[in-house]
Structure formats: C-alpha cells, structure tokens
Design a protein around this motif. Sequence first.
Motif, PDB file in Angstrom:
ATOM      1  N   LEU A 153       0.901  -1.244  -0.120  1.00 16.38           N
ATOM      2  CA  LEU A 153       0.056   0.046  -0.044  1.00 16.38           C
ATOM      3  C   LEU A 153       0.960   1.142  -0.076  1.00 16.38           C
ATOM      4  CD1 LEU A 153      -2.487  -1.170   2.663  1.00 16.38           C
ATOM      5  CD2 LEU A 153      -3.095  -1.058   0.283  1.00 16.38           C
ATOM      6  N   LEU A 154       0.746   2.036  -1.166  1.00 14.00           N
ATOM      7  CA  LEU A 154       1.771   3.242  -1.149  1.00 14.00           C
ATOM      8  C   LEU A 154       1.026   4.325  -0.487  1.00 14.00           C
ATOM      9  CD1 LEU A 154       3.014   2.490  -4.932  1.00 14.00           C
ATOM     10  CD2 LEU A 154       3.827   1.771  -2.814  1.00 14.00           C
ATOM     11  N   CYS A 155       1.641   4.952   0.493  1.00 17.38           N
ATOM     12  CA  CYS A 155       1.088   6.120   1.214  1.00 17.38           C
ATOM     13  C   CYS A 155       1.896   7.297   0.944  1.00 17.38           C
ATOM     14  CB  CYS A 155       0.898   5.685   2.510  1.00 17.38           C
ATOM     15  SG  CYS A 155       0.218   4.354   3.120  1.00 17.38           S
ATOM     16  N   PRO A 156       1.109   8.296   0.646  1.00 18.88           N
ATOM     17  CA  PRO A 156       1.780   9.681   0.256  1.00 18.88           C
ATOM     18  C   PRO A 156       2.624  10.257   1.390  1.00 18.88           C
ATOM     19  CG  PRO A 156      -0.530   9.766   0.210  1.00 18.88           C
ATOM     20  CD  PRO A 156      -0.207   8.594   0.544  1.00 18.88           C
ATOM     21  N   THR A 157       1.852  10.138   2.623  1.00 19.99           N
ATOM     22  CA  THR A 157       2.446  10.969   3.837  1.00 19.99           C
ATOM     23  C   THR A 157       2.589   9.823   5.016  1.00 19.99           C
ATOM     24  OG1 THR A 157       0.414  11.449   4.642  1.00 19.99           O
ATOM     25  CG2 THR A 157       1.727  12.908   2.939  1.00 19.99           C
ATOM     26  N   GLU A 158       3.599  10.231   5.704  1.00 24.17           N
ATOM     27  CA  GLU A 158       3.599   9.421   7.222  1.00 24.17           C
ATOM     28  C   GLU A 158       2.336   9.604   7.842  1.00 24.17           C
ATOM     29  OE1 GLU A 158       4.955   6.782   8.633  1.00 24.17           O
ATOM     30  OE2 GLU A 158       6.696   7.655   7.908  1.00 24.17           O
ATOM     31  N   GLU A 159       1.715  10.854   7.786  1.00 22.29           N
ATOM     32  CA  GLU A 159       0.458  10.975   8.594  1.00 22.29           C
ATOM     33  C   GLU A 159      -0.696   9.957   8.054  1.00 22.29           C
ATOM     34  OE1 GLU A 159       3.020  14.175   9.283  1.00 22.29           O
ATOM     35  OE2 GLU A 159       2.450  13.319   7.451  1.00 22.29           O
ATOM     36  N   LEU A 160      -0.790   9.645   6.581  1.00 25.68           N
ATOM     37  CA  LEU A 160      -1.813   8.714   6.161  1.00 25.68           C
ATOM     38  C   LEU A 160      -1.673   7.604   6.427  1.00 25.68           C
ATOM     39  CD1 LEU A 160      -4.190   8.657   4.692  1.00 25.68           C
ATOM     40  CD2 LEU A 160      -3.203   8.964   2.523  1.00 25.68           C
ATOM     41  N   ARG A 161      -0.242   7.056   6.304  1.00 33.35           N
ATOM     42  CA  ARG A 161       0.243   5.744   6.825  1.00 33.35           C
ATOM     43  C   ARG A 161       0.006   5.548   8.094  1.00 33.35           C
ATOM     44  NH1 ARG A 161       5.943   2.783   6.332  1.00 33.35           N
ATOM     45  NH2 ARG A 161       6.896   4.769   7.168  1.00 33.35           N
ATOM     46  N   GLY A 162       0.125   6.209   9.007  1.00 34.80           N
ATOM     47  CA  GLY A 162      -0.154   5.998  10.445  1.00 34.80           C
ATOM     48  C   GLY A 162      -1.734   5.856  10.692  1.00 34.80           C
ATOM     49  N   PHE A 163      -2.510   6.610  10.226  1.00 38.20           N
ATOM     50  CA  PHE A 163      -4.057   6.789  10.083  1.00 38.20           C
ATOM     51  C   PHE A 163      -4.595   5.532   9.607  1.00 38.20           C
ATOM     52  CE2 PHE A 163      -8.243   7.804   8.265  1.00 38.20           C
ATOM     53  CZ  PHE A 163      -8.806   8.234   9.688  1.00 38.20           C
ATOM     54  N   LEU A 164      -4.040   5.152   8.355  1.00 40.62           N
ATOM     55  CA  LEU A 164      -4.413   3.897   7.860  1.00 40.62           C
ATOM     56  C   LEU A 164      -4.180   2.688   8.792  1.00 40.62           C
ATOM     57  CD1 LEU A 164      -5.727   2.605   5.190  1.00 40.62           C
ATOM     58  CD2 LEU A 164      -3.451   2.395   4.419  1.00 40.62           C
ATOM     59  N   VAL A 168      -6.938   0.069   9.991  1.00 41.17           N
ATOM     60  CA  VAL A 168      -7.086  -1.155   9.268  1.00 41.17           C
ATOM     61  C   VAL A 168      -5.943  -2.033   9.609  1.00 41.17           C
ATOM     62  CG1 VAL A 168      -7.235  -2.014   6.826  1.00 41.17           C
ATOM     63  CG2 VAL A 168      -8.261   0.418   7.468  1.00 41.17           C
ATOM     64  N   PRO A 169      -6.189  -2.982  10.731  1.00 46.19           N
ATOM     65  CA  PRO A 169      -5.030  -3.751  10.950  1.00 46.19           C
ATOM     66  C   PRO A 169      -4.295  -4.524   9.841  1.00 46.19           C
ATOM     67  CG  PRO A 169      -6.930  -3.959  12.534  1.00 46.19           C
ATOM     68  CD  PRO A 169      -7.365  -3.073  11.407  1.00 46.19           C
ATOM     69  N   ALA A 170      -5.041  -4.682   8.805  1.00 48.40           N
ATOM     70  CA  ALA A 170      -4.387  -5.579   7.492  1.00 48.40           C
ATOM     71  C   ALA A 170      -3.581  -4.662   6.957  1.00 48.40           C
ATOM     72  CB  ALA A 170      -5.851  -6.158   6.647  1.00 48.40           C
ATOM     73  N   ALA A 171      -3.402  -3.469   7.078  1.00 50.35           N
ATOM     74  CA  ALA A 171      -2.604  -2.506   6.294  1.00 50.35           C
ATOM     75  C   ALA A 171      -1.191  -2.547   7.046  1.00 50.35           C
ATOM     76  CB  ALA A 171      -3.129  -1.077   6.356  1.00 50.35           C
ATOM     77  N   CYS A 172      -1.276  -2.999   8.333  1.00 50.71           N
ATOM     78  CA  CYS A 172       0.212  -3.038   9.099  1.00 50.71           C
ATOM     79  C   CYS A 172       1.223  -4.082   8.220  1.00 50.71           C
ATOM     80  CB  CYS A 172      -0.145  -3.355  10.393  1.00 50.71           C
ATOM     81  SG  CYS A 172      -1.110  -2.114  11.354  1.00 50.71           S
ATOM     82  N   GLY A 173       2.366  -3.540   8.152  1.00 55.67           N
ATOM     83  CA  GLY A 173       3.388  -4.332   7.509  1.00 55.67           C
ATOM     84  C   GLY A 173       3.413  -4.222   6.012  1.00 55.67           C
ATOM     85  N   LYS A 174       2.314  -3.706   5.627  1.00 58.38           N
ATOM     86  CA  LYS A 174       2.126  -3.452   4.021  1.00 58.38           C
ATOM     87  C   LYS A 174       2.258  -2.024   3.485  1.00 58.38           C
ATOM     88  CE  LYS A 174      -0.437  -7.565   2.927  1.00 58.38           C
ATOM     89  NZ  LYS A 174      -1.499  -8.278   1.999  1.00 58.38           N
ATOM     90  N   SER A 175       1.969  -1.310   4.630  1.00 59.70           N
ATOM     91  CA  SER A 175       1.998   0.152   4.222  1.00 59.70           C
ATOM     92  C   SER A 175       3.420   0.827   3.966  1.00 59.70           C
ATOM     93  CB  SER A 175       1.421   0.963   5.141  1.00 59.70           C
ATOM     94  OG  SER A 175      -0.051   0.511   5.286  1.00 59.70           O
ATOM     95  N   VAL A 176       3.595   1.206   2.933  1.00 54.95           N
ATOM     96  CA  VAL A 176       5.001   1.809   2.596  1.00 54.95           C
ATOM     97  C   VAL A 176       4.878   3.423   2.235  1.00 54.95           C
ATOM     98  CG1 VAL A 176       6.053  -0.408   2.108  1.00 54.95           C
ATOM     99  CG2 VAL A 176       5.477   1.149   0.322  1.00 54.95           C
ATOM    100  N   LEU A 177       5.984   4.308   2.470  1.00 53.90           N
ATOM    101  CA  LEU A 177       5.760   5.685   1.989  1.00 53.90           C
ATOM    102  C   LEU A 177       6.298   5.938   0.686  1.00 53.90           C
ATOM    103  CD1 LEU A 177       5.204   8.196   3.808  1.00 53.90           C
ATOM    104  CD2 LEU A 177       7.705   8.395   4.034  1.00 53.90           C
ATOM    105  N   PHE A 178       5.391   6.432   0.110  1.00 52.67           N
ATOM    106  CA  PHE A 178       5.673   7.088  -1.251  1.00 52.67           C
ATOM    107  C   PHE A 178       5.294   8.324  -1.464  1.00 52.67           C
ATOM    108  CE2 PHE A 178       5.744   7.010  -6.141  1.00 52.67           C
ATOM    109  CZ  PHE A 178       6.844   6.547  -6.465  1.00 52.67           C
ATOM    110  N   PRO A 179       5.953   9.202  -1.020  1.00 47.69           N
ATOM    111  CA  PRO A 179       5.454  10.774  -1.364  1.00 47.69           C
ATOM    112  C   PRO A 179       5.184  11.128  -2.621  1.00 47.69           C
ATOM    113  CG  PRO A 179       7.448  10.462   0.146  1.00 47.69           C
ATOM    114  CD  PRO A 179       7.376   9.220  -0.848  1.00 47.69           C
ATOM    115  N   PRO A 180       4.536  12.416  -3.028  1.00 44.83           N
ATOM    116  CA  PRO A 180       4.632  12.780  -4.317  1.00 44.83           C
ATOM    117  C   PRO A 180       5.819  13.200  -4.873  1.00 44.83           C
ATOM    118  CG  PRO A 180       3.114  14.183  -2.759  1.00 44.83           C
ATOM    119  CD  PRO A 180       4.106  13.101  -1.772  1.00 44.83           C
TER     120      PRO A 180
END
Length: 736
Positions: A153-164, A168-180
Amino acid sequence: MSIRALVYGDVDLNTVDGSAVWAQSMTRCLAAAGCEVTLLLKTRVGNERLTAPLDGAPGVTLRRPYEESLLDDLGPRGLTPEQAVALITRLDSERRFDLVVLRGRRTAAVAAHTDALAGRLWTCVTDVPQTATGLTSAVVSELTDIAVASRLLLCPTEELRGFLESSVPAACGKSVLFPPVVVPPPEGAVGPGTPRTPLRIVYTGGFAPRWNTLEMTGLPAALGRRGVPAELHVIGDGIHRDPAEWAKRMGRALEDTPDLVRHGGRPHEEALRLAAQCDVGLSWRAPEADTDLELAAKVPEFGALGLPVVLNRTPMHEELLGPDYPLYAGEDLDSVADALVLATDPQTYRSAAQRCADASGRFTLERAVERLRGHLRLALPPAPGGVAPERPLKVVIAGHDLTFFTGLAEHLMALPGLEVRLDEWEALHTHDQYRSRELAAWADVVVCEWCGPNALFYARHKRAGQRLLVRLHRFELHTEWPRKLDIEKVDAIVCTSPYYADLTRERAGWPADRVAVLPNWVDVDQLDRPKLPGAQHTLGMIGIAPSRKRIDRGLDVLAELRRRDPRYTLAVKTKQPWDYWWVWNRPEEREYYERAYRRIQRSELLADGVVFDPYGPDVAVWLRRVGFVLSTSDDESFHLAPAECAASGGIPAVLAWPGADTIYSRRWIHEDTGAMADAIHSIVTEGRFDAVRAAARDEIAAKYSLRRVRGLWTDLIISGGFPEPVRPDGTVPAIR
C-alpha cells in the motif's frame, strides 16, 4: 528479465491536476527503476498535455481503450472500475505483469476481489476518508479487502500511513511511504530569486471550494489596498461542478477578475515554465482541509522552482518547513494578503524560498526511483544461488501459529526457485492429517514453526533425502514434546538466541551440531519512522502478561523518573491479563495485577503517568511517540520489543535477565530499575538522546534486520548452512 508493471489510475489525463500528474510521474519512476511499464488510460485522449511525454518513451507503452476499441461498451466518461479491472485482467492473461499499480479506491476494491491479481496489487492510498467518523464499518471492510489483496500500500505521507494502519489492521506491514514526485524542472525554469513589482502569485491545479480557489481571486484587490501591485496567475482547467452555483461563480471569477491571468490547462512542463516566471506559489486551502493527511504536490513543486509558498499552518507543513517558516496563512483572505506582503521583503523572500527548495529535495524523481527500487527488491527478490527455477525446491512450512514466521514465509514464497506451501494447523493437536501426509510426501524441505506435535508428525513421516528444520521457542522447553522428538530425524533445531540454544542442548540432550541460532527478525524499514515531539520522555512496554513480564518493575522505573521530571510517562501497549483465560484463572496472577493496578490508581507519582493502549499490529505507529522501551521481565527467549524500539529510532532499556547479554550489547543492559532510570534520565538531560538512539538503530539493523535474517533462513533451507550467532559486541560473523 525485465520486471513488467501495469499502471492504472481512476483519473482523466486530459485534465492537469495532482491525480493526473501522479499517473505520469508513477509511470516515469517505474521506467527509470528498470521496469517495462504499461500505462492503461481511463478516457479517450482529448489533448496530449500529459501523455505526449510518455508516448514512445523508453520502457513505456500506452494502452488507449477508446482509440484501440479494447472494449465494446465504453461510455463517455471513461472506464468504470469493473471495466478497468476486466481489461487489466485480460491484458495480464496475454502477458503476465509482475505488479499492478492502482490509484482509486473503487477500482482497487473491485481488483481486490479478482483472484487473478491477488498479491500483485500495489495500491496507492489516496481517496480514503481521513477522519474517524468517515471510517464506517463498511469503509473499513472495503479497505481491509484491499489491504489483504495488495502486496504493498503506497501512502503519500507518514500521517496517512499511520492513520491507515491504526484503523485497518490488515494494512500493517504492507504500508510503505511513497510521497509525491517532483520531476526535474525544465532547463531554465528557475524563480526570480527576489520579489518583483507587480508581485506575481501563481496557483496550479484544479478549482474547488476545498482549495479556496474562488476566495483567492480576491488577492490582487486585497494587495492593492495594501499598496502592493499584484497579479494572480492560475494554471489549470478543471472546475469541480459540485455545487453547481459555486462552479458558475468560479467560472465568472476566472473570466472577469482584474489582474487575474488565466493560462488554462497546459502540458506539465509548460506549466512549470509558466510558474517559474512568477514570484510566489500559493497552496492556501479551506480550514476543513487543515486535517488532510496528504501533501499537495504543488508545495514541493514550487520549491523545486525556487519559489516560496504561501500555505496553511498545519502540523504536516510545520514538519516540512519548520514552525518558524514566515509565510504561513490563516483562514481568511486578509491573512494570505499579509503573508504576501511579507514576501515582498527581499530577505524574507530569500529565506522562505530557500526553505521550500530544501524541502523539495525529499520529493525528487531520483529519490522516488531509489525508493521504488527498494520496494521492487522486497516484492520481487532475485533467485538465490543453489536453486533452479525450472526445478524448484519444494518447501512446506507447518505450524499452528505462523504469526512470528509471516515475514519469512512471504519472502520464501516470493523467491524464484522455491515452491512454498503452508500447512496451517487449527490448533496444537488439530490438523488435516490427509493434507499433512500429502505435503510430507511432496516436500524436499519441511520447516516446523514450534517444536510441538507438528514437529513430531513430520519427523515420523520424514522421507529419505528430505530435510526437516524445527524452530523451537521458549514455551516448548517446558513440555514433553522435545523429549519425544526423534532428533535423528531432524537436520536442525533453530533457536533465537545462544542462551536458549545452550539451554535446549542441556535440557533435551541433543547434539550440539543439531542446534542452530537464527535470531528473530526486526522489520527495520517498516519501523524507521520520524519520532513525534516529546518521545524522549515517553517509556513504553509491549505486552505485560503473564506476570513474569513484571510491569511492577516498569512502574518502579517510571516512579523514579517522575520524581525528577513529571513529563515522563509510560505507554503500555498490551492485552489485559483478563483477556488470557489461562492467566486470569490463576489466583496468584490475578492478585499480582490487582496489586499493580491499585498501585497506579493510588500513587500520586503514577496516577496520571500511565497510559494503556490497545493491543494490535500497529506497533510502528505507536512507537513514533515512544523514546525508550523497557524489558523488565524475569526471563525472555529473545524479547523483540526493545529491538523494535531501536529500529524505530528509540533506545532499548533491558534488565539483566538470563541470556540478555547474548542478544543485546551491554550498553543497553542495566542491573536494576534504579540503574535503568539513571541511564534514561542522563541520556535525556545531557542532550544525548539523538546520538544514542542512532547508535541503537545501527546496531539492531546490522544484527537483526529482516533482510539479514531472511538471508540466513534462505541459506539454511537451500544449502543447510548453519550461521554463527551474532556476538554480543555487535559484530556480525559470516555464514559458514
């Protein structure tokens, strides 16, 4: 062999806005990272502002559903999510893609239920509700399905990654940071370096109420009243049509406002050239957008051009530009005009422009390509030596609880040359015996997670030439299973620390050469996130049941620290003892926790200094606010929490339980709670927090990173290579 990627965004590339620019930049980044990229367009191409730079670019293929008549029932507004996924699946069947990058929640939700794409989706998380009230049970269920089906899961900001991850527990371990991504400015596209008269203000992108585009048309007049001649230059052509009356007013304002120069939609490169001819960028938004967890791409884009930016003061912008950045605006038009007046001062202008230019360095194309290459290595690792992809090594992973083996299993399943199957037992003694026997007859290598009935079963059914590896944890040593295991059928017993390896040899009487040490792994890349303000005063404990975890000692440390500084707090992320029936049914356990919790309630030092946080997989988010993680147990086989803290940029604090010095170097180990409190306080008060935590992170990354431990396990499975244990001084020996 080149990696094949497909990119699809639920966006119209005829309109120049952030989402459309995303499709272009993602395609460019993947191609630069060495991928063969297919960009599937959603709509008929009405203009080629964004597609022209990609058409014919090396490694890039554009697929145009309308022009190529790829589907029969195409509507006027572009592909529906169902049509897009059906077309992606068809193109994939013709020539398989290694990854499918999607943007758009509705499309991703449809793709998540398409078995043919499962595990290859890289979903860009953008259009999700960004408030707790917006995350209804239906939305969480949909996002869970997307997370489960996605590889990343490509998240544009650290804030959105943390919120997700928190939602959504299933997102843990799959969320990575990919800024604009900020593409390199065209040659010669550089801001003026000093403000000019009239002051040229530039806005790029679409027009919508949330972005204050109607209000900003009043800026030339507001500045004129302050004696500052000004022009507002707007580049873009997408007017949001809801509400309709607002859209009409917006259209009239673009046509009729004096000193407003409307450039319309332009190719991205041309838009950058036009912006560089202005003086100040504008990214002022309505107050309700202050809580947005995404960063407007125009902010670093203006910075790359050498322009200062007027924008809202938000925590995200303060983290990017600093709390003392001079050009923050408030909610009303006057505050924006006042900030622009400040920008007319040459010294303020140069300082703000430099701050924005420095910040834009985080978002360069080169940084994005480097980040993508790392994700590609993670998701698509190369074939290891010693295996032949045409004749894969057959591996079974068996156990009743594979939680602690998940990161290793995912890696093994992604390796070319290995065919991996799971035998997940329902419970310690409950499994599908027919399937297990079938897998025992099929496998070249069997890995038993836990030395329990699963290990006994596979030892009984071991074939000649087959290898059996068993990982033993702490609790099995106190059971009868190790004594019942025929060690002659086992090629390696794997323990997580030298101390427990020695204890295993002693208690089970097994030969020394059958017991290997492979440490637990720490996902350094996932845990490495910026600390939140105040982290140096926050202690943490993860898991406090059963009583041998000794929360009472953690309270001793906290009490001693709060006597010196009341800012110290203890965050405890845990299930409660009554959540474990086998703990709460024991009178001595219940009495211990009742005593500890009464102490917290009645102590003036502790009553407002302890916070209990719910148990869950969002450890990386939780650790952002924690500076020290305590390990105060009576005994541990490894205790991962302090290592995870170090990987997150914190500092481990470990009591000298048996074997601690075979896992952690002495600098993190303390003889008693008083010494632990002294060490923590001296690190904080002497200003050494940043230096010490950097040393801790480097040490843990070198010894226990997921990448290193994966390599050790891969070598053991393929060639039987036994690694030497990591030495307490932190040096890392080579694999034998």
